[in-house]
Design an enzyme around this catalytic site. Structure first.
Site, PDB file in Angstrom:
ATOM      1  CD  GLU A 162     -13.100  -0.102   1.280  1.00 62.80           C
ATOM      2  OE1 GLU A 162     -11.840  -0.465   1.091  1.00 62.80           O
ATOM      3  OE2 GLU A 162     -13.881  -0.454   1.390  1.00 62.80           O
ATOM      4  CG  ASN A 163      -7.298   1.318   5.147  1.00 65.88           C
ATOM      5  OD1 ASN A 163      -7.626   0.657   4.161  1.00 65.88           O
ATOM      6  ND2 ASN A 163      -6.286   1.206   5.807  1.00 65.88           N
TER       7      ASN A 163
END
Lengths: 226, 235
Positions: free
Chosen positions: A54-55
């Protein structure tokens, strides 16, 4: 209900191995924090899988050797990872466009509860805990397929596969397959359908550990554990 | 246009009580520790902060919360290896929490920077986080309306800037930085180095300088997770 002591539950590693067998060659995959992260180790040789976090990273690999960790190169669990050849870095809105725009093929997540209609609860256990949702709601609403990897029952023996989730939902009707330490169960037409059961466990014994009806589509296969 | 260059204290000097401040970083990756500590030293109170998390250990964002400077936290995941500062403030009713799914948080910030006052998303449909929000069906699916998110200031960490404020980042320390620079009225960016004009290839600029208002050079920035591992407490 307790389990016959002769029946061997799958270990976490065996559960991860079993889930890994169902990841298709060429998939873009997001693995949830915790047990789902183990799945990457067991993907069969020859299948090329690209992992998303996600990052802002697509195409990451295992944790680097001790001493080579880079605090600016981590996964969603804030653990150090490595860049594989062909990796791509991007900002958070692009990362979640991959998720929410339906570009990822598969997400494997943990669960507090899964309901027979595919509802998933995995972010808030009870009223008093401080709520934290992270990217779970985005993943379940955007990724093409959502698998759940979880023990069949809680530590105190309560079923995690239920008719209706009593905990707050992460998403409604989003789960298609559940891998537990006792069985592989699909969600089809708002029903649980048993595909595989561990050696020696009867369907009735599995039913006793499940909080919803279990259906069959042909005799369940043997849940193997390599 | 050349952007003014400050030291950390000068860059945050005009952040008033009650300001909304977006703080870049995902956990420690991209956390602008020097700017956050300068904000703590400066003393502004009643802040509304936007970050993916809610601080870790006794430094950075966690120190702001511990010192009672934060009125409201907008985040997706207020837990970390040591989120005591937030936990204690939250359980004591001293801080308000607006919990936002991570992708919705990113998109709200992006929308704020792009002049899009609201958008619809599948995320959170059918869950408690959709309660009280307008929902609408498109092509047979239910979507939740989410509003843009803007802020008075952003504190962001990048790797390198040129004098015009064009930025490149370091690996996954990029995360929310480019979005927050867009969405804040005043974007304050700390970088390891400010290079000459022309030294950043225009093809690799991640944040164009138009989104950046102030630059701060911090040659060897502190890494939040290293400070947390050492048990550091600021001040």
């Amino acid at each position: 209900m307790s389990l016959d002591p002769a029946i061997k539950r799958l270990t976490r590693q065996q559960m991860a191995w079993r889930a890994a067998q169902d990841i298709a060659d060429g998939s873009y995959v997001n693995l949830g924090i915790g047990m789902p992260e183990l799945v990457a180790r067991y993907v069969p040789a020859g299948r090329h899988v690209t992992y998303h976090t996600e990052n802002g990273l697509l195409g990451f690999g295992e944790r680097p050797p001790e001493g080579q960790e880079d605090p600016d190169l981590v996964n969603a669990g804030k653990k150090p990872v490595t860049l594989l050849p062909g990796a791509a870095l991007f900002h958070h809105a692009d990362s979640f466009a991959m998720i929410r725009g339906g570009h990822l093929d598969l997400s494997i997540l943990g669960a507090f509860q899964v309901a027979q209609n595919g509802d998933l609860a995995n972010w808030q256990a009870g009223e008093d805990a401080i709520p934290a949702v992270g990217g779970a709601m985005d993943l379940v609403s955007g990724v093409k397929q959502v698998f759940v990897l979880t023990e069949h029952t809680t530590r105190d023996g309560q079923p995690k596969l239920v008719e209706r989730c009593s905990y707050a939902l992460t998403g409604a009707g989003v789960v298609t397959r559940v891998f537990t330490d006792l069985a592989v169960v699909d969600v089809i037409d708002r029903q649980f359908v048993v595909r595989e059961i561990v050696d020696g466990l009867s369907l009735d014994a599995l039913r006793a550990l499940t909080g919803a009806d279990l259906h069959e589509a042909g005799a369940p296969g043997l849940l193997k554990a390599a | 246009m050349k952007k003014p260059i400050f030291d950390p204290a000068g860059a945050v000097a005009d952040i008033p009580d009650g300001a909304s401040v977006m703080i870049g970083g995902f956990g420690g990756a991209g956390a602008p520790v020097e700017l956050v500590h300068a904000l703590l030293d400066q003393g502004a109170r009643e802040l509304t902060l936007v970050n993916n998390n809610a601080g870790n250990g006794g430094v950075g964002l966690a120190a702001l919360i511990r010192e009672g400077r934060v009125r409201k936290m907008i985040c997706s995941f207020p837990r970390s290896s040591d989120s005591r500062a937030f936990q204690e403030a939250y359980l004591a009713g001293k801080i308000e929490l607006e919990l936002v799914p991570q992708g919705t948080l990113a998109e709200r910030i992006r929308a704020g920077g792009a002049g899009i006052p609201a958008f619809f998303t599948r995320t959170s449909a059918g869950t408690p986080l959709a309660e009280g929000k307008e929902q609408r069906e498109f092509d047979g699916q239910l979507y939740v309306m989410e509003r843009w998110l803007k802020a008075d200031f952003a504190l962001v960490k990048a790797k390198r800037a040129d004098p015009y404020g064009n930025l490149v980042y370091n690996k996954t320390a990029r995360n929310f930085g480019p979005l927050m620079c867009m969405a804040a009225a005043t974007a304050i960016v700390q970088v390891n180095e400010i290079v000459e004009l022309g030294e950043i290839d225009p093809e690799i600029v991640v944040t164009p300088g138009i989104f950046v208002n102030r630059l701060v050079a911090v040659a060897d920035p502190q890494q939040e997770e290293r400070l947390v591992a050492q048990g550091a407490v600021y001040p």
